[in-house]
Design a protein around this motif. Structure first.
Motif: not given
Length: 257
Positions: A213-220, A225-226, A228-236
């Motif tokens: 979870x800590x790793x996923x939080x860091x990536x999210x 900082x982006x 881009x729509x793709x980044x927002x989708x990946x964040x979700x």
């Protein structure tokens, strides 16, 4: 008798008594030497691709006076085996995707003929190995998780048996989890986290997935900082993944208490 690390000892514990074992990627052949010295296996093959570990394994066999029972072979994966000459195959200490590739290449070449047991310890990507076992009709009879020297390891014990399909269907049905998810999502979770491990619900399993979870939080957060729509989708997607893991961990804590 040679002394094994906690990780290798767990692998040895899963190996059935009285059979012929092949340890693929054997390094210094510590595992097959132990299995022979302890009387658990009646013969062994140590397979190693690289020259250095191959020579080290040969020396280990000679120093233990086991050259009559332990044959050290140099080659890639299951290519060192002949069909029907071993009952148990052990593979440890590599990524799950590579392990899956070794198993599938060997299967296609007929190297798993006569093999009734697999003991596998992937360092990462355990889900890739579980999925291969499921697809190829192996029953995941048991698995365990342990911590040694600050690292967490999972060991999978699979068997070839006629009722494997029915046993796996029950193992991966997810009905024991009080989660309001569809069946495919539950099955995917069990493949990812381990059906036996979730049923056991150990603190070590929770520690592993807390770190994930800590790793996923860091990536999210990095994706924040982006614009881009793709980044927002990946964040979700990452957020949904985190929330699902949290749900499982909550179930594990409730079951323990």
């Amino acid at each position: 008798m040679i002394k094994l690390s906690k990780r290798l000892q767990r692998i040895a514990d899963y190996v059935s008594t009285g059979g012929r074992v092949a340890d693929i990627g054997s390094d210094h052949a510590l595992l097959p030497v132990y299995l022979l010295q302890s009387g658990k296996s009646r013969s062994a093959i140590a397979g190693e691709l690289n020259a250095g570990p191959y020579m080290a394994a040969k020396k280990q066999a000679a120093d233990a006076n086991l050259t009559a029972l332990l044959e050290v072979r140099q080659g890639d994966g299951l290519a060192v085996l002949k069909p029907g000459e071993t009952d148990t195959v052990t593979i440890a200490g590599m990524g799950g995707l590579l392990m899956r590739e070794i198993l599938e290449t060997g299967r296609q070449a007929g190297k798993l003929e006569g093999v009734t047991e697999l003991v596998l310890q992937p360092n990462v990507g355990e889900d890739a190995v579980r999925l291969w076992l499921l697809e190829q009709g192996w029953y995941l009879a048991n698995e365990s998780i342990l911590e040694e020297d600050g690292k967490i390891y999972e060991v999978l014990h699979a068997k070839r048996q006629p009722d494997a399909e029915a046993l796996n269907a029950k193992l991966y049905d997810g009905s024991f989890l009080p989660l309001d998810w569809d069946r495919s999502a539950l099955k995917g979770l069990l493949i990812r986290m381990g059906p036996h491990l979730i049923r056991e619900g150990s603190e070590t399993l929770e520690e592993k997935w807390r770190l994930e979870i800590e790793k996923l939080e860091k990536i999210r957060k990095q994706m924040s900082a982006s614009d881009l729509p793709e980044a927002a989708s990946k964040r979700e997607q990452f957020q949904a993944d985190i929330e699902r893991i949290e749900e499982v961990l909550k179930c594990l804590r409730m079951a323990r208490h």
